[in-house]
Design a protein around this motif. Structure first.
Motif, mmCIF file in Angstrom:
data_model
loop_
_atom_site.group_PDB
_atom_site.id
_atom_site.type_symbol
_atom_site.label_atom_id
_atom_site.label_comp_id
_atom_site.label_asym_id
_atom_site.label_seq_id
_atom_site.Cartn_x
_atom_site.Cartn_y
_atom_site.Cartn_z
ATOM 1 N N PHE A 194 36.486 -18.037 37.425
ATOM 2 C CA PHE A 194 36.119 -16.621 37.482
ATOM 3 C C PHE A 194 35.397 -16.388 38.799
ATOM 4 O O PHE A 194 34.366 -17.008 39.036
ATOM 5 C CB PHE A 194 35.183 -16.253 36.329
ATOM 6 N N ASP A 209 34.279 -8.631 37.630
ATOM 7 C CA ASP A 209 33.875 -8.046 36.354
ATOM 8 C C ASP A 209 34.470 -8.939 35.267
ATOM 9 O O ASP A 209 35.646 -8.840 34.937
ATOM 10 C CB ASP A 209 34.431 -6.618 36.284
ATOM 11 N N ARG A 210 33.639 -9.811 34.702
ATOM 12 C CA ARG A 210 34.163 -10.914 33.891
ATOM 13 C C ARG A 210 34.968 -10.451 32.680
ATOM 14 O O ARG A 210 36.048 -10.993 32.403
ATOM 15 C CB ARG A 210 33.005 -11.803 33.406
ATOM 16 N N THR A 211 34.483 -9.453 31.956
ATOM 17 C CA THR A 211 35.168 -9.029 30.725
ATOM 18 C C THR A 211 36.557 -8.487 31.040
ATOM 19 O O THR A 211 37.560 -8.900 30.442
ATOM 20 C CB THR A 211 34.355 -7.929 30.017
ATOM 21 N N ALA A 247 38.936 -11.119 32.244
ATOM 22 C CA ALA A 247 39.468 -11.972 31.182
ATOM 23 C C ALA A 247 40.480 -11.229 30.315
ATOM 24 O O ALA A 247 41.411 -11.826 29.789
ATOM 25 C CB ALA A 247 38.324 -12.488 30.310
ATOM 26 N N SER A 302 39.029 -8.190 39.830
ATOM 27 C CA SER A 302 38.926 -9.367 40.681
ATOM 28 C C SER A 302 37.899 -9.185 41.788
ATOM 29 O O SER A 302 37.418 -10.164 42.341
ATOM 30 C CB SER A 302 40.281 -9.683 41.323
#
Lengths: 147, 356
Positions: free
Chosen positions: B81, B86-88, B91, B144
Protein backbone atom coordinates in the motif's frame (compact mmCIF):
# COMPACT_ATOMS: atom_id res chain seq x y z
CA UNK A 1 -32.29 -49.44 -11.43
CA UNK A 2 -33.91 -46.28 -10.19
CA UNK A 3 -32.59 -44.34 -13.12
CA UNK A 4 -34.03 -46.90 -15.51
CA UNK A 5 -37.50 -46.46 -14.04
CA UNK A 6 -37.33 -42.71 -14.36
CA UNK A 7 -36.45 -42.92 -17.99
CA UNK A 8 -39.34 -45.22 -18.66
CA UNK A 9 -41.84 -42.96 -16.95
CA UNK A 10 -41.01 -39.78 -18.79
CA UNK A 11 -42.55 -39.68 -22.27
CA UNK A 12 -40.06 -39.22 -25.08
CA UNK A 13 -40.58 -35.64 -26.03
CA UNK A 14 -38.15 -34.15 -28.50
CA UNK A 15 -40.26 -31.04 -28.72
CA UNK A 16 -39.99 -27.76 -26.92
CA UNK A 17 -38.32 -27.47 -23.56
CA UNK A 18 -40.55 -27.61 -20.51
CA UNK A 19 -40.75 -24.45 -18.41
CA UNK A 20 -38.84 -24.86 -15.19
CA UNK A 21 -40.99 -25.67 -12.20
CA UNK A 22 -39.20 -24.59 -9.05
CA UNK A 23 -41.05 -25.38 -5.86
CA UNK A 24 -40.56 -22.19 -3.88
CA UNK A 25 -43.78 -20.25 -3.65
CA UNK A 26 -43.38 -17.36 -1.13
CA UNK A 27 -40.97 -15.32 -3.28
CA UNK A 28 -42.02 -14.12 -6.69
CA UNK A 29 -39.90 -15.04 -9.71
CA UNK A 30 -39.06 -11.40 -10.27
CA UNK A 31 -37.70 -10.94 -6.77
CA UNK A 32 -35.89 -14.27 -6.85
CA UNK A 33 -34.02 -13.24 -9.98
CA UNK A 34 -32.73 -10.17 -8.22
CA UNK A 35 -31.74 -12.28 -5.21
CA UNK A 36 -29.51 -14.21 -7.63
CA UNK A 37 -28.07 -10.90 -8.84
CA UNK A 38 -27.27 -10.03 -5.22
CA UNK A 39 -25.70 -13.45 -4.71
CA UNK A 40 -23.51 -12.93 -7.77
CA UNK A 41 -22.33 -9.64 -6.33
CA UNK A 42 -21.57 -11.37 -3.03
CA UNK A 43 -19.77 -14.12 -4.97
CA UNK A 44 -17.51 -11.57 -6.67
CA UNK A 45 -16.68 -9.94 -3.33
CA UNK A 46 -16.12 -13.32 -1.69
CA UNK A 47 -13.88 -14.48 -4.50
CA UNK A 48 -11.61 -11.44 -4.29
CA UNK A 49 -11.52 -11.66 -0.50
CA UNK A 50 -10.67 -15.37 -0.69
CA UNK A 51 -7.87 -14.84 -3.20
CA UNK A 52 -6.30 -11.97 -1.29
CA UNK A 53 -6.77 -13.86 1.97
CA UNK A 54 -5.06 -16.89 0.46
CA UNK A 55 -2.18 -14.72 -0.70
CA UNK A 56 -1.79 -13.27 2.81
CA UNK A 57 -0.64 -16.74 3.98
CA UNK A 58 2.22 -16.87 1.47
CA UNK A 59 3.28 -13.29 0.93
CA UNK A 60 5.96 -11.47 2.88
CA UNK A 61 5.11 -8.21 4.65
CA UNK A 62 8.18 -6.07 5.11
CA UNK A 63 7.34 -2.52 4.11
CA UNK A 64 10.20 -0.04 4.01
CA UNK A 65 10.04 3.70 3.52
CA UNK A 66 11.30 3.40 -0.05
CA UNK A 67 8.97 0.58 -0.93
CA UNK A 68 5.78 2.38 0.04
CA UNK A 69 6.76 5.55 -1.79
CA UNK A 70 4.67 6.39 -4.86
CA UNK A 71 6.09 5.47 -8.25
CA UNK A 72 7.30 8.39 -10.30
CA UNK A 73 9.77 6.94 -12.80
CA UNK A 74 12.35 6.23 -10.13
CA UNK A 75 12.80 9.70 -8.67
CA UNK A 76 11.21 10.86 -5.41
CA UNK A 77 7.65 12.08 -6.06
CA UNK A 78 7.25 15.82 -6.30
CA UNK A 79 4.36 17.44 -4.44
CA UNK A 80 1.06 15.72 -3.78
CA UNK A 81 -0.18 12.79 -5.84
CA UNK A 82 -3.58 14.44 -5.99
CA UNK A 83 -2.31 17.14 -8.27
CA UNK A 84 -4.78 19.44 -9.93
CA UNK A 85 -5.67 18.23 -13.37
CA UNK A 86 -7.72 19.99 -15.95
CA UNK A 87 -10.73 17.82 -16.71
CA UNK A 88 -10.93 18.63 -20.37
CA UNK A 89 -14.03 16.63 -21.19
CA UNK A 90 -16.60 18.12 -18.83
CA UNK A 91 -18.68 19.39 -21.75
CA UNK A 92 -18.61 15.87 -23.19
CA UNK A 93 -19.82 14.67 -19.81
CA UNK A 94 -22.80 17.05 -19.95
CA UNK A 95 -23.63 15.86 -23.47
CA UNK A 96 -23.27 12.29 -22.25
CA UNK A 97 -25.92 12.79 -19.57
CA UNK A 98 -28.35 14.13 -22.18
CA UNK A 99 -27.78 11.29 -24.62
CA UNK A 100 -27.91 8.71 -21.86
CA UNK A 101 -31.37 9.89 -20.89
CA UNK A 102 -32.30 9.69 -24.55
CA UNK A 103 -31.20 6.06 -24.58
CA UNK A 104 -33.50 5.41 -21.62
CA UNK A 105 -36.40 6.67 -23.74
CA UNK A 106 -35.36 4.75 -26.84
CA UNK A 107 -35.18 1.28 -25.28
CA UNK A 108 -38.86 0.80 -24.35
CA UNK A 109 -39.86 2.24 -27.70
CA UNK A 110 -37.49 -0.15 -29.52
CA UNK A 111 -38.90 -3.15 -27.70
CA UNK A 112 -42.51 -2.22 -28.52
CA UNK A 113 -42.05 -0.83 -32.04
CA UNK A 114 -44.05 -3.62 -33.69
CA UNK A 115 -47.19 -2.67 -31.74
CA UNK A 116 -46.72 1.07 -32.07
CA UNK A 117 -46.35 0.89 -35.84
CA UNK A 118 -46.15 3.98 -38.03
CA UNK A 119 -47.25 6.30 -35.21
CA UNK A 120 -44.34 5.21 -32.98
CA UNK A 121 -41.92 5.39 -35.89
CA UNK A 122 -42.83 8.99 -36.78
CA UNK A 123 -42.73 10.08 -33.15
CA UNK A 124 -39.29 8.59 -32.55
CA UNK A 125 -37.86 9.85 -35.83
CA UNK A 126 -38.89 13.37 -34.74
CA UNK A 127 -37.29 12.74 -31.32
CA UNK A 128 -34.03 11.43 -32.80
CA UNK A 129 -34.04 14.28 -35.33
CA UNK A 130 -34.24 16.87 -32.53
CA UNK A 131 -31.39 15.15 -30.69
CA UNK A 132 -29.29 14.96 -33.85
CA UNK A 133 -30.00 18.66 -34.30
CA UNK A 134 -28.71 19.26 -30.78
CA UNK A 135 -25.55 17.29 -31.55
CA UNK A 136 -25.10 19.25 -34.78
CA UNK A 137 -25.53 22.50 -32.83
CA UNK A 138 -22.93 21.45 -30.26
CA UNK A 139 -20.63 20.43 -33.09
CA UNK A 140 -21.11 23.75 -34.85
CA UNK A 141 -20.51 25.68 -31.62
CA UNK A 142 -17.15 23.94 -31.29
CA UNK A 143 -18.07 22.05 -28.13
CA UNK A 144 -16.83 18.76 -29.59
CA UNK A 145 -13.38 20.25 -30.01
CA UNK A 146 -10.67 19.28 -27.56
CA UNK A 147 -10.12 22.39 -25.43
CA UNK B 1 -28.49 -41.88 -26.00
CA UNK B 2 -32.23 -41.56 -26.39
CA UNK B 3 -32.47 -41.26 -22.64
CA UNK B 4 -30.19 -38.27 -22.72
CA UNK B 5 -32.39 -36.57 -25.28
CA UNK B 6 -35.62 -37.43 -23.56
CA UNK B 7 -35.22 -36.97 -19.84
CA UNK B 8 -35.36 -33.84 -17.85
CA UNK B 9 -31.98 -33.14 -16.37
CA UNK B 10 -31.19 -34.14 -12.83
CA UNK B 11 -31.14 -30.58 -11.53
CA UNK B 12 -34.76 -30.01 -12.55
CA UNK B 13 -35.96 -31.46 -9.28
CA UNK B 14 -33.47 -29.70 -7.03
CA UNK B 15 -34.69 -27.23 -4.41
CA UNK B 16 -34.01 -23.58 -5.10
CA UNK B 17 -30.98 -23.21 -2.84
CA UNK B 18 -29.17 -26.20 -4.35
CA UNK B 19 -30.04 -24.91 -7.79
CA UNK B 20 -28.59 -21.51 -6.91
CA UNK B 21 -25.35 -22.96 -5.53
CA UNK B 22 -25.02 -24.97 -8.74
CA UNK B 23 -25.46 -21.76 -10.74
CA UNK B 24 -22.89 -19.87 -8.66
CA UNK B 25 -20.31 -22.64 -9.18
CA UNK B 26 -21.05 -22.59 -12.90
CA UNK B 27 -20.66 -18.80 -12.81
CA UNK B 28 -17.12 -19.10 -11.43
CA UNK B 29 -16.34 -21.63 -14.16
CA UNK B 30 -17.96 -19.48 -16.85
CA UNK B 31 -16.01 -16.39 -15.81
CA UNK B 32 -12.58 -17.76 -14.86
CA UNK B 33 -12.10 -20.69 -17.27
CA UNK B 34 -12.58 -18.74 -20.52
CA UNK B 35 -10.44 -15.94 -19.06
CA UNK B 36 -7.57 -18.37 -18.51
CA UNK B 37 -8.12 -19.93 -21.92
CA UNK B 38 -8.02 -16.63 -23.80
CA UNK B 39 -5.05 -15.33 -21.82
CA UNK B 40 -3.05 -18.41 -22.76
CA UNK B 41 -4.32 -18.70 -26.33
CA UNK B 42 -4.25 -15.06 -27.34
CA UNK B 43 -2.19 -13.01 -24.90
CA UNK B 44 0.63 -15.55 -24.52
CA UNK B 45 0.62 -17.48 -27.78
CA UNK B 46 -1.10 -15.54 -30.54
CA UNK B 47 0.72 -12.30 -29.82
CA UNK B 48 4.02 -14.21 -29.76
CA UNK B 49 3.38 -15.78 -33.13
CA UNK B 50 2.32 -12.42 -34.54
CA UNK B 51 5.66 -11.01 -33.36
CA UNK B 52 7.69 -13.98 -34.70
CA UNK B 53 8.55 -15.49 -31.33
CA UNK B 54 7.45 -18.57 -29.45
CA UNK B 55 6.11 -17.13 -26.21
CA UNK B 56 6.20 -19.15 -22.97
CA UNK B 57 7.56 -22.66 -23.63
CA UNK B 58 9.01 -23.83 -20.31
CA UNK B 59 6.03 -24.34 -17.98
CA UNK B 60 4.28 -27.49 -19.18
CA UNK B 61 3.87 -28.60 -22.81
CA UNK B 62 4.03 -25.51 -25.03
CA UNK B 63 3.93 -23.37 -21.90
CA UNK B 64 0.35 -24.31 -21.16
CA UNK B 65 0.93 -24.18 -17.39
CA UNK B 66 2.35 -20.67 -17.61
CA UNK B 67 -0.84 -19.20 -16.20
CA UNK B 68 -0.58 -21.29 -13.03
CA UNK B 69 3.04 -20.20 -12.71
CA UNK B 70 1.94 -16.58 -12.99
CA UNK B 71 -0.66 -17.06 -10.26
CA UNK B 72 1.96 -18.74 -8.09
CA UNK B 73 4.31 -15.83 -8.66
CA UNK B 74 1.71 -13.23 -7.73
CA UNK B 75 0.73 -15.31 -4.70
CA UNK B 76 4.15 -14.65 -3.18
CA UNK B 77 4.31 -10.94 -3.97
CA UNK B 78 4.16 -8.45 -1.14
CA UNK B 79 0.91 -6.51 -0.91
CA UNK B 80 2.18 -2.94 -1.02
CA UNK B 81 0.00 0.00 0.00
CA UNK B 82 1.59 3.32 -0.96
CA UNK B 83 2.16 5.45 2.14
CA UNK B 84 0.13 8.37 0.81
CA UNK B 85 -2.70 6.27 -0.58
CA UNK B 86 -6.27 6.33 0.67
CA UNK B 87 -6.07 2.83 2.11
CA UNK B 88 -9.78 1.90 2.23
CA UNK B 89 -10.60 3.04 -1.29
CA UNK B 90 -7.34 1.57 -2.57
CA UNK B 91 -8.25 -1.82 -1.11
CA UNK B 92 -11.87 -1.70 -2.36
CA UNK B 93 -11.16 -0.88 -6.00
CA UNK B 94 -10.40 -4.46 -7.22
CA UNK B 95 -13.64 -5.65 -5.59
CA UNK B 96 -15.73 -3.15 -7.53
CA UNK B 97 -14.04 -3.97 -10.83
CA UNK B 98 -14.59 -7.71 -10.45
CA UNK B 99 -18.15 -7.07 -9.21
CA UNK B 100 -18.95 -5.48 -12.56
CA UNK B 101 -17.60 -8.54 -14.38
CA UNK B 102 -19.72 -10.98 -12.40
CA UNK B 103 -22.90 -8.90 -12.63
CA UNK B 104 -22.39 -8.73 -16.39
CA UNK B 105 -22.18 -12.52 -16.55
CA UNK B 106 -25.52 -12.93 -14.74
CA UNK B 107 -27.74 -12.31 -17.76
CA UNK B 108 -25.91 -14.37 -20.40
CA UNK B 109 -27.98 -17.41 -21.47
CA UNK B 110 -26.04 -20.62 -22.21
CA UNK B 111 -28.94 -22.86 -23.20
CA UNK B 112 -32.74 -23.07 -23.25
CA UNK B 113 -32.79 -23.54 -19.47
CA UNK B 114 -29.11 -23.04 -18.69
CA UNK B 115 -29.42 -19.42 -17.62
CA UNK B 116 -28.29 -17.83 -14.40
CA UNK B 117 -31.37 -15.63 -14.43
CA UNK B 118 -33.87 -14.84 -17.14
CA UNK B 119 -34.29 -11.09 -16.75
CA UNK B 120 -36.91 -9.41 -18.92
CA UNK B 121 -34.69 -6.35 -19.17
CA UNK B 122 -31.51 -8.37 -19.80
CA UNK B 123 -29.89 -6.14 -22.41
CA UNK B 124 -30.56 -3.05 -20.37
CA UNK B 125 -29.23 -4.63 -17.19
CA UNK B 126 -26.04 -5.75 -18.95
CA UNK B 127 -25.36 -2.27 -20.35
CA UNK B 128 -26.05 -0.71 -16.95
CA UNK B 129 -23.72 -2.92 -14.89
CA UNK B 130 -20.97 -2.84 -17.51
CA UNK B 131 -20.26 0.77 -16.54
CA UNK B 132 -19.88 -0.06 -12.84
CA UNK B 133 -16.26 -0.97 -13.55
CA UNK B 134 -15.56 2.71 -14.28
CA UNK B 135 -16.25 3.46 -10.63
CA UNK B 136 -13.67 0.86 -9.62
CA UNK B 137 -11.15 2.27 -12.07
CA UNK B 138 -11.71 5.83 -10.84
CA UNK B 139 -11.40 4.59 -7.23
CA UNK B 140 -8.10 2.91 -8.05
CA UNK B 141 -6.81 5.93 -9.94
CA UNK B 142 -7.74 8.41 -7.24
CA UNK B 143 -6.81 6.39 -4.16
CA UNK B 144 -3.29 5.57 -5.37
CA UNK B 145 -2.27 9.22 -4.88
CA UNK B 146 0.07 8.85 -7.81
CA UNK B 147 0.12 11.22 -10.75
CA UNK B 148 0.22 8.42 -13.31
CA UNK B 149 -2.71 6.67 -11.68
CA UNK B 150 -4.76 9.84 -11.45
CA UNK B 151 -4.22 10.62 -15.13
CA UNK B 152 -5.05 7.04 -16.05
CA UNK B 153 -8.25 7.09 -14.02
CA UNK B 154 -9.40 10.40 -15.51
CA UNK B 155 -8.63 9.22 -19.01
CA UNK B 156 -10.55 6.01 -18.40
CA UNK B 157 -13.56 7.99 -17.17
CA UNK B 158 -13.50 10.29 -20.21
CA UNK B 159 -13.16 7.40 -22.60
CA UNK B 160 -15.93 5.35 -21.04
CA UNK B 161 -18.22 8.40 -21.12
CA UNK B 162 -17.61 8.70 -24.84
CA UNK B 163 -17.97 5.03 -25.76
CA UNK B 164 -20.86 4.08 -23.49
CA UNK B 165 -23.25 5.80 -25.90
CA UNK B 166 -22.25 4.04 -29.14
CA UNK B 167 -22.39 0.77 -27.21
CA UNK B 168 -25.94 1.44 -26.02
CA UNK B 169 -27.19 2.85 -29.32
CA UNK B 170 -25.66 0.02 -31.39
CA UNK B 171 -27.65 -2.52 -29.39
CA UNK B 172 -30.95 -0.67 -29.97
CA UNK B 173 -31.01 -1.98 -33.56
CA UNK B 174 -31.00 -5.55 -32.24
CA UNK B 175 -33.74 -4.72 -29.74
CA UNK B 176 -35.90 -3.27 -32.54
CA UNK B 177 -35.44 -6.38 -34.69
CA UNK B 178 -36.11 -8.82 -31.89
CA UNK B 179 -38.85 -6.74 -30.25
CA UNK B 180 -37.66 -7.63 -26.75
CA UNK B 181 -35.04 -6.77 -24.15
CA UNK B 182 -34.82 -10.34 -22.87
CA UNK B 183 -31.57 -11.97 -24.03
CA UNK B 184 -33.16 -15.42 -24.14
CA UNK B 185 -35.93 -14.09 -26.40
CA UNK B 186 -33.34 -12.37 -28.58
CA UNK B 187 -31.70 -15.78 -29.13
CA UNK B 188 -35.15 -17.21 -29.94
CA UNK B 189 -35.82 -14.41 -32.41
CA UNK B 190 -32.53 -14.98 -34.19
CA UNK B 191 -33.24 -18.68 -34.50
CA UNK B 192 -36.89 -18.43 -35.52
CA UNK B 193 -36.94 -15.37 -37.78
CA UNK B 194 -36.31 -15.64 -41.49
CA UNK B 195 -34.29 -13.57 -43.92
CA UNK B 196 -36.76 -12.70 -46.72
CA UNK B 197 -38.55 -16.01 -46.32
CA UNK B 198 -35.39 -18.15 -46.08
CA UNK B 199 -35.01 -19.64 -42.62
CA UNK B 200 -32.28 -22.29 -42.97
CA UNK B 201 -29.82 -20.35 -40.81
CA UNK B 202 -32.43 -18.33 -38.96
CA UNK B 203 -31.68 -14.62 -38.82
CA UNK B 204 -28.44 -13.99 -36.92
CA UNK B 205 -28.53 -10.24 -36.49
CA UNK B 206 -24.94 -9.85 -37.68
CA UNK B 207 -26.32 -10.12 -41.22
CA UNK B 208 -28.98 -7.43 -40.89
CA UNK B 209 -27.20 -5.34 -38.23
CA UNK B 210 -23.70 -5.33 -39.70
CA UNK B 211 -23.24 -1.64 -38.89
CA UNK B 212 -24.51 -2.13 -35.34
CA UNK B 213 -22.17 -5.10 -34.91
CA UNK B 214 -19.13 -3.14 -36.02
CA UNK B 215 -20.01 -0.19 -33.76
CA UNK B 216 -20.59 -2.66 -30.91
CA UNK B 217 -17.13 -4.21 -31.40
CA UNK B 218 -15.41 -0.81 -31.53
CA UNK B 219 -17.26 0.43 -28.44
CA UNK B 220 -16.46 -2.78 -26.53
CA UNK B 221 -12.80 -2.43 -27.45
CA UNK B 222 -12.91 1.07 -25.97
CA UNK B 223 -14.84 -0.04 -22.87
CA UNK B 224 -12.16 -2.64 -22.23
CA UNK B 225 -9.46 0.02 -22.66
CA UNK B 226 -7.67 -2.19 -25.16
CA UNK B 227 -5.47 -0.93 -27.99
CA UNK B 228 -6.19 1.22 -30.02
CA UNK B 229 -8.15 2.78 -27.13
CA UNK B 230 -5.63 2.10 -24.36
CA UNK B 231 -4.79 5.67 -23.37
CA UNK B 232 -5.87 5.01 -19.75
CA UNK B 233 -3.33 2.21 -19.25
CA UNK B 234 -0.75 3.22 -21.87
CA UNK B 235 2.24 1.19 -20.63
CA UNK B 236 4.81 3.27 -22.43
CA UNK B 237 3.78 6.61 -20.93
CA UNK B 238 1.50 6.07 -17.91
CA UNK B 239 3.04 2.76 -16.76
CA UNK B 240 -0.35 0.96 -16.69
CA UNK B 241 -2.23 4.03 -15.44
CA UNK B 242 -4.61 3.26 -12.59
CA UNK B 243 -2.87 -0.07 -11.90
CA UNK B 244 0.60 1.43 -11.38
CA UNK B 245 0.61 1.18 -7.58
CA UNK B 246 -0.99 -2.26 -7.32
CA UNK B 247 1.06 -5.36 -6.67
CA UNK B 248 0.56 -9.04 -6.05
CA UNK B 249 -2.95 -10.43 -5.94
CA UNK B 250 -4.66 -7.07 -6.01
CA UNK B 251 -3.01 -6.42 -9.36
CA UNK B 252 -3.96 -9.92 -10.48
CA UNK B 253 -7.61 -9.10 -9.71
CA UNK B 254 -7.49 -6.19 -12.16
CA UNK B 255 -5.79 -8.47 -14.66
CA UNK B 256 -8.42 -11.21 -14.28
CA UNK B 257 -11.25 -8.67 -14.42
CA UNK B 258 -9.86 -7.18 -17.63
CA UNK B 259 -9.73 -10.46 -19.51
CA UNK B 260 -12.86 -11.94 -17.97
CA UNK B 261 -14.79 -8.81 -18.95
CA UNK B 262 -13.47 -9.11 -22.50
CA UNK B 263 -14.88 -12.64 -22.59
CA UNK B 264 -18.22 -11.68 -21.08
CA UNK B 265 -18.58 -8.87 -23.62
CA UNK B 266 -17.78 -11.43 -26.32
CA UNK B 267 -20.48 -13.71 -24.85
CA UNK B 268 -22.86 -10.74 -24.95
CA UNK B 269 -21.90 -9.94 -28.54
CA UNK B 270 -22.39 -13.59 -29.51
CA UNK B 271 -25.83 -13.58 -27.89
CA UNK B 272 -26.91 -10.34 -29.53
CA UNK B 273 -25.45 -10.77 -33.01
CA UNK B 274 -24.33 -14.37 -33.65
CA UNK B 275 -27.38 -16.31 -32.48
CA UNK B 276 -26.25 -17.08 -28.94
CA UNK B 277 -26.25 -20.71 -27.81
CA UNK B 278 -28.45 -21.90 -30.68
CA UNK B 279 -27.11 -23.61 -33.79
CA UNK B 280 -28.57 -22.84 -37.24
CA UNK B 281 -32.05 -24.41 -37.61
CA UNK B 282 -31.10 -26.63 -40.55
CA UNK B 283 -28.61 -28.47 -38.33
CA UNK B 284 -31.22 -29.26 -35.67
CA UNK B 285 -33.68 -30.21 -38.44
CA UNK B 286 -31.05 -32.59 -39.81
CA UNK B 287 -30.70 -34.24 -36.41
CA UNK B 288 -34.46 -34.30 -35.99
CA UNK B 289 -34.55 -32.46 -32.67
CA UNK B 290 -36.26 -29.25 -31.73
CA UNK B 291 -34.02 -26.18 -31.80
CA UNK B 292 -34.46 -25.75 -28.05
CA UNK B 293 -34.49 -29.41 -27.03
CA UNK B 294 -32.99 -30.11 -23.57
CA UNK B 295 -29.77 -31.43 -25.11
CA UNK B 296 -28.96 -27.84 -26.03
CA UNK B 297 -28.38 -27.21 -22.32
CA UNK B 298 -25.22 -29.27 -22.71
CA UNK B 299 -24.30 -28.29 -26.28
CA UNK B 300 -25.16 -24.60 -25.79
CA UNK B 301 -22.20 -23.67 -23.55
CA UNK B 302 -19.79 -25.12 -26.10
CA UNK B 303 -21.50 -23.28 -28.96
CA UNK B 304 -21.20 -20.09 -26.90
CA UNK B 305 -17.53 -20.84 -26.16
CA UNK B 306 -16.83 -21.23 -29.90
CA UNK B 307 -18.52 -17.95 -30.76
CA UNK B 308 -16.82 -16.24 -27.84
CA UNK B 309 -13.38 -17.40 -28.99
CA UNK B 310 -14.18 -16.08 -32.46
CA UNK B 311 -15.10 -12.63 -31.14
CA UNK B 312 -12.21 -12.41 -28.66
CA UNK B 313 -9.89 -13.37 -31.52
CA UNK B 314 -11.05 -10.19 -33.28
CA UNK B 315 -10.52 -8.17 -30.05
CA UNK B 316 -6.93 -9.36 -29.63
CA UNK B 317 -6.15 -9.26 -33.33
CA UNK B 318 -7.00 -5.56 -33.34
CA UNK B 319 -5.24 -5.11 -30.01
CA UNK B 320 -1.93 -6.43 -31.28
CA UNK B 321 -2.09 -4.72 -34.67
CA UNK B 322 -2.95 -1.06 -34.27
CA UNK B 323 -1.16 1.92 -32.69
CA UNK B 324 -3.05 3.91 -30.07
CA UNK B 325 -5.39 6.84 -30.54
CA UNK B 326 -4.66 10.21 -29.04
CA UNK B 327 -7.16 11.34 -26.39
CA UNK B 328 -8.76 14.04 -28.55
CA UNK B 329 -8.88 11.70 -31.55
CA UNK B 330 -10.82 9.06 -29.69
CA UNK B 331 -13.32 11.58 -28.32
CA UNK B 332 -13.78 12.99 -31.80
CA UNK B 333 -14.20 9.53 -33.26
CA UNK B 334 -16.93 8.66 -30.78
CA UNK B 335 -18.93 11.89 -31.01
CA UNK B 336 -18.53 12.76 -34.67
CA UNK B 337 -18.53 9.31 -36.27
CA UNK B 338 -19.92 6.55 -34.08
CA UNK B 339 -22.87 8.33 -32.45
CA UNK B 340 -24.29 9.84 -35.68
CA UNK B 341 -23.80 6.48 -37.40
CA UNK B 342 -25.59 4.58 -34.67
CA UNK B 343 -28.48 7.09 -34.63
CA UNK B 344 -28.77 6.56 -38.39
CA UNK B 345 -28.68 2.80 -37.84
CA UNK B 346 -31.58 3.07 -35.39
CA UNK B 347 -33.67 5.16 -37.81
CA UNK B 348 -33.05 2.83 -40.77
CA UNK B 349 -33.73 -0.31 -38.72
CA UNK B 350 -36.96 1.21 -37.39
CA UNK B 351 -38.18 2.14 -40.88
CA UNK B 352 -37.42 -1.38 -42.17
CA UNK B 353 -39.16 -2.95 -39.17
CA UNK B 354 -42.35 -0.92 -39.60
CA UNK B 355 -42.55 -0.85 -43.40
CA UNK B 356 -41.62 -4.48 -44.17
Amino acid sequence: MGVQQNVAQIPVDLGSAQPRAVAFAPVSDFLREYIVVGLFGALAFGLVAAFIGLASIFRPDRPTADKVENYESGVDPVGSGWSQSQIRYYIFALLFVMFDVEAVFIFPWAARLEDLGVFGLVEMVIFIFILALGLAYAWRKGVLRWV
Amino acid sequence: MTALFATDFFWETWPWWADTIFRLIFAIVAVLLPAGATVYLYLFKMVSFMQSRLGPMEAGPYGSMQLLAEVGKNLQKEDIFPARADRTVFAMAPYVVLLSTFLLAVVIPFGPEATFIDLDTGVYFALAVSSVSVIGILMAGWASASKYSLLGGLRAAGQLIAYELPLILAVVGVVIQAGTLNLQDIVTAQNQQEIFGWGAIGNPFILTQMLGFIIFLIAVQAELTQVPFDMPIAESELVSGYMTEYSGFRFLMFFIAEFATANIFAFLGATLFLGGWSVPPFLTDLLGIAWDSPIMNLVGPFVMLTKMLLLTFIFYWVRFTYPRFREDQLQKFAWKVLIPLSLMNIAITAVFKVVF
